[in-house]
Design a protein around this motif. Structure first.
Motif, PDB file in Angstrom:
ATOM      1  N   VAL A   1       8.832  -3.289  10.315  1.00 44.32           N
ATOM      2  CA  VAL A   1       9.238  -4.714  10.377  1.00 44.32           C
ATOM      3  C   VAL A   1       8.856  -5.317  11.818  1.00 44.32           C
ATOM      4  N   SER A   2       8.255  -6.184  11.996  1.00 47.64           N
ATOM      5  CA  SER A   2       8.199  -6.614  13.438  1.00 47.64           C
ATOM      6  C   SER A   2       8.769  -8.257  13.359  1.00 47.64           C
ATOM      7  N   ASP A   3       8.690  -8.905  14.371  1.00 45.66           N
ATOM      8  CA  ASP A   3       9.175 -10.264  14.707  1.00 45.66           C
ATOM      9  C   ASP A   3       8.004 -11.168  14.155  1.00 45.66           C
ATOM     10  N   THR A   4       6.890 -10.701  14.260  1.00 43.81           N
ATOM     11  CA  THR A   4       5.594 -11.617  14.135  1.00 43.81           C
ATOM     12  C   THR A   4       4.850 -11.384  12.462  1.00 43.81           C
ATOM     13  N   GLU A   5       5.159 -10.375  12.258  1.00 47.74           N
ATOM     14  CA  GLU A   5       4.308 -10.086  10.880  1.00 47.74           C
ATOM     15  C   GLU A   5       5.391  -9.691   9.775  1.00 47.74           C
ATOM     16  N   ARG A   6       4.947  -9.860   8.582  1.00 54.10           N
ATOM     17  CA  ARG A   6       5.781  -9.810   7.299  1.00 54.10           C
ATOM     18  C   ARG A   6       6.037  -8.075   7.458  1.00 54.10           C
ATOM     19  N   PRO A   7       7.154  -7.881   6.753  1.00 58.59           N
ATOM     20  CA  PRO A   7       7.349  -6.021   6.670  1.00 58.59           C
ATOM     21  C   PRO A   7       6.360  -5.571   5.760  1.00 58.59           C
ATOM     22  N   ARG A   8       5.902  -4.310   6.178  1.00 64.36           N
ATOM     23  CA  ARG A   8       4.766  -3.780   5.501  1.00 64.36           C
ATOM     24  C   ARG A   8       5.352  -2.064   5.465  1.00 64.36           C
ATOM     25  N   ARG A   9       4.734  -1.718   3.979  1.00 61.37           N
ATOM     26  CA  ARG A   9       5.118  -0.517   3.731  1.00 61.37           C
ATOM     27  C   ARG A   9       3.859   0.505   4.101  1.00 61.37           C
ATOM     28  N   TYR A  10       4.093   1.348   5.164  1.00 63.84           N
ATOM     29  CA  TYR A  10       3.165   2.110   5.638  1.00 63.84           C
ATOM     30  C   TYR A  10       3.381   3.582   4.949  1.00 63.84           C
ATOM     31  N   TYR A  11       2.043   4.259   4.841  1.00 63.47           N
ATOM     32  CA  TYR A  11       1.919   5.332   4.056  1.00 63.47           C
ATOM     33  C   TYR A  11       1.391   6.283   5.289  1.00 63.47           C
ATOM     34  N   GLU A  12       1.951   7.487   5.306  1.00 60.73           N
ATOM     35  CA  GLU A  12       1.294   8.514   6.158  1.00 60.73           C
ATOM     36  C   GLU A  12       1.242   9.993   5.419  1.00 60.73           C
ATOM     37  N   ILE A  13       0.147  10.771   5.901  1.00 61.51           N
ATOM     38  CA  ILE A  13      -0.019  12.055   5.312  1.00 61.51           C
ATOM     39  C   ILE A  13       1.033  13.059   5.581  1.00 61.51           C
ATOM     40  N   THR A  14       1.710  13.738   4.848  1.00 63.97           N
ATOM     41  CA  THR A  14       2.474  15.092   5.055  1.00 63.97           C
ATOM     42  C   THR A  14       1.614  16.092   5.487  1.00 63.97           C
ATOM     43  N   THR A  15       2.610  17.322   5.926  1.00 61.57           N
ATOM     44  CA  THR A  15       1.824  18.452   6.120  1.00 61.57           C
ATOM     45  C   THR A  15       1.337  19.122   4.949  1.00 61.57           C
ATOM     46  N   GLN A  16       2.062  18.744   3.733  1.00 62.71           N
ATOM     47  CA  GLN A  16       1.343  19.433   2.349  1.00 62.71           C
ATOM     48  C   GLN A  16       0.337  18.604   2.105  1.00 62.71           C
ATOM     49  N   GLY A  17       0.303  17.198   2.171  1.00 61.69           N
ATOM     50  CA  GLY A  17      -0.856  16.477   1.966  1.00 61.69           C
ATOM     51  C   GLY A  17      -2.137  16.861   2.399  1.00 61.69           C
ATOM     52  N   ARG A  18      -1.947  17.259   4.142  1.00 63.81           N
ATOM     53  CA  ARG A  18      -3.253  17.851   4.731  1.00 63.81           C
ATOM     54  C   ARG A  18      -3.630  19.249   3.947  1.00 63.81           C
ATOM     55  N   ALA A  19      -2.711  19.958   3.635  1.00 59.36           N
ATOM     56  CA  ALA A  19      -3.100  21.391   3.057  1.00 59.36           C
ATOM     57  C   ALA A  19      -3.965  20.856   1.584  1.00 59.36           C
ATOM     58  N   GLU A  20      -3.667  19.797   1.140  1.00 56.84           N
ATOM     59  CA  GLU A  20      -3.918  19.461  -0.214  1.00 56.84           C
ATOM     60  C   GLU A  20      -5.527  19.206  -0.163  1.00 56.84           C
ATOM     61  N   LEU A  21      -5.685  18.331   1.005  1.00 60.29           N
ATOM     62  CA  LEU A  21      -7.014  17.492   1.358  1.00 60.29           C
ATOM     63  C   LEU A  21      -8.067  18.727   1.967  1.00 60.29           C
ATOM     64  N   ALA A  22      -7.404  19.680   2.700  1.00 63.85           N
ATOM     65  CA  ALA A  22      -8.093  20.801   3.103  1.00 63.85           C
ATOM     66  C   ALA A  22      -8.852  21.536   1.831  1.00 63.85           C
ATOM     67  N   ALA A  23      -7.807  21.660   1.109  1.00 60.24           N
ATOM     68  CA  ALA A  23      -8.231  22.517  -0.324  1.00 60.24           C
ATOM     69  C   ALA A  23      -9.482  21.633  -0.910  1.00 60.24           C
ATOM     70  N   PHE A  24      -9.276  20.355  -1.269  1.00 57.95           N
ATOM     71  CA  PHE A  24      -9.966  19.668  -2.102  1.00 57.95           C
ATOM     72  C   PHE A  24     -11.396  19.347  -1.045  1.00 57.95           C
ATOM     73  N   CYS A  25     -11.487  19.431   0.190  1.00 55.38           N
ATOM     74  CA  CYS A  25     -12.601  19.476   1.006  1.00 55.38           C
ATOM     75  C   CYS A  25     -13.675  20.745   0.501  1.00 55.38           C
ATOM     76  N   ASP A  26     -12.836  21.907   0.400  1.00 56.95           N
ATOM     77  CA  ASP A  26     -13.687  23.198   0.254  1.00 56.95           C
ATOM     78  C   ASP A  26     -14.079  22.914  -1.373  1.00 56.95           C
ATOM     79  N   ASP A  27     -13.237  22.682  -2.039  1.00 51.90           N
ATOM     80  CA  ASP A  27     -13.880  22.563  -3.737  1.00 51.90           C
ATOM     81  C   ASP A  27     -14.942  21.384  -3.713  1.00 51.90           C
ATOM     82  N   TRP A  28     -14.785  20.250  -2.972  1.00 56.82           N
ATOM     83  CA  TRP A  28     -15.976  19.305  -3.049  1.00 56.82           C
ATOM     84  C   TRP A  28     -17.088  20.009  -2.545  1.00 56.82           C
ATOM     85  N   SER A  29     -17.151  20.585  -1.455  1.00 57.00           N
ATOM     86  CA  SER A  29     -18.298  21.181  -0.987  1.00 57.00           C
ATOM     87  C   SER A  29     -19.016  21.980  -2.032  1.00 57.00           C
TER      88      SER A  29
END
Lengths: 114, 267
Positions: free
Chosen positions: A67-95
């Motif tokens: 939330v800020s004074d000048t913008e509407r509230p926004r829901r931010y998403y961020e990657i977790t440690t598990q997400g990074r591990a999942e992404l790394a595994a996908f990158c290997d598979d995709w390659s």
């Protein structure tokens, strides 16, 4: 859009979102714009929210309202440690996967059949 | 913040409401809020009707979004926090009910306190000492091991967690929360306390306290009744196991989230 493309999109859209979030936290509209710019990976823009929820339920992303004074509230998403591990595994598979597919379709492409 | 909803957005939300009954609350309200924010942001205040219509067209139909949502709900992949998240979503819904202006204090990036954050009157959401969720909470805390020295179980649970009909003060929508949120609040409160204790002990090189805190967390895992929190679960591998290798980064990040799920703000 044909079913093959639809299936391909379904298979990669989650990791693609994770890849964006691996760079920095983002809110839904930002993610949509980047996916569209990359090649319209979403069947429709609004489907990003159910997809983000799946990533959240899998424990691969977390979310927070900002939330800020000048913008509407926004829901931010961020990657977790598990997400990074999942992404790394996908990158290997995709390659491996993309190399195999490219090798198989190379003769067809050289012949100009497609 | 009070915002005026454009007619095009209101109409879209009306269509969404008509086809989204199968999405359980509070997820349905959560998704609706995100859709409203997205469309409001995309269209802006000065766009004409034609431009607004194009934005909505590109956004996709409510049917497609609902179908995607329900398709995901029926084919869930490994959901490490599924059982606890059912209640965690209820907790998040309670936070929304109190108004978005309350959220910055709850979700802001926090430096850990040097002492206990779980106290009888912790900083965070409003709490109540009546209702079913409170009874669930009271019962659950008798099953959990004691909190770290200097901590105390908060008096009450976050308001708005009782099973049954509830009204979202932001949208006026009537939804239904499932039972068990009080138990979830208790478990996340416990986790908030002991994860915080482990990080503080590590930062202060208080080895006795650190060993005790890690032992409590491992006992929590061993006694878990759900796979996601068990010895082979994702929380264990992602957050707890790294501490065996003196990697306290994941648990440090997880403290804020656990406390948030318990309705506790840490600074």
């Amino acid at each position: 859009m044909d079913s093959t493309t639809t299936q391909l999109r379904r298979g990669v859209i989650g990791p693609c979102i994770l890849a964006l979030l691996a760079e920095s936290p983002r809110y839904g509209l930002e993610i949509v714009k980047e996916l569209d710019a990359a090649g319209q990976l979403l069947s429709s823009q609004g489907t990003v929210y159910p997809l983000l929820n799946r990533l959240y339920e899998a424990g691969w992303v977390s979310s927070r309202w900002q939330v800020s004074d000048t913008e509407r509230p926004r829901r931010y998403y961020e990657i977790t440690t598990q997400g990074r591990a999942e992404l790394a595994a996908f990158c290997d598979d995709w390659s491996r996967f993309s190399e195999a597919v490219n090798e198989l379709i190379a003769p067809t492409r050289r012949r100009g059949a497609v | 913040m009070t915002t005026t909803v454009r007619a095009e957005v209101a109409e879209y939300l009306r269509r969404f409401d008509a086809v989204s009954a199968a999405i359980p609350e509070p997820r349905r309200s959560e998704l609706r809020a995100e859709i409203q924010e997205h469309l409001t942001d995309s269209i802006g205040d000065s766009a004409g009707t034609e431009e607004a219509s194009l934005v909505i067209l590109e956004f996709g139909s409510p049917d497609e979004i609902v179908e995607t949502e329900l398709d995901g709900a029926s084919t869930k992949r490994g959901t490490p926090r599924w059982v606890l998240r059912a209640g965690a979503i209820a907790i998040v819904a309670a936070l929304v009910i109190f108004g978005i202006t309350q959220l910055p204090r709850l979700f802001e990036s926090a430096a850990l306190a040097g002492g206990a954050v779980v106290t009888a009157h912790p900083v965070g959401v409003e709490r109540v000492t009546t209702g079913r969720a409170y009874a669930e909470y009271q019962q659950e805390i008798t099953k959990l091991s004691a909190l770290p020295e200097g901590s105390a179980w908060p008096e009450g649970v976050p308001a708005g967690l009782d099973a049954g009909a509830t009204v979202d003060s932001t949208t006026g929508e009537v939804g239904v929360l499932e039972a068990g949120a009080g138990q979830v609040a208790a478990r996340f409160t416990w986790l908030c306390a002991w994860e915080n204790e482990a990080v503080i002990a590590h930062d202060h090189s208080a080895d006795d306290r650190l060993v005790a805190a890690i032992a409590e967390l491992k006992a929590f895992v061993a006694a878990a009744t759900t796979e996601s929190w068990g010895p082979g679960g994702s929380w264990t591998s992602a957050v707890l196991t790294p501490t065996d290798y003196d990697n306290f980064g994941p648990i440090r990040s997880d403290v804020a989230e656990s406390c948030m799920q318990a309705g506790i703000t840490i600074h």
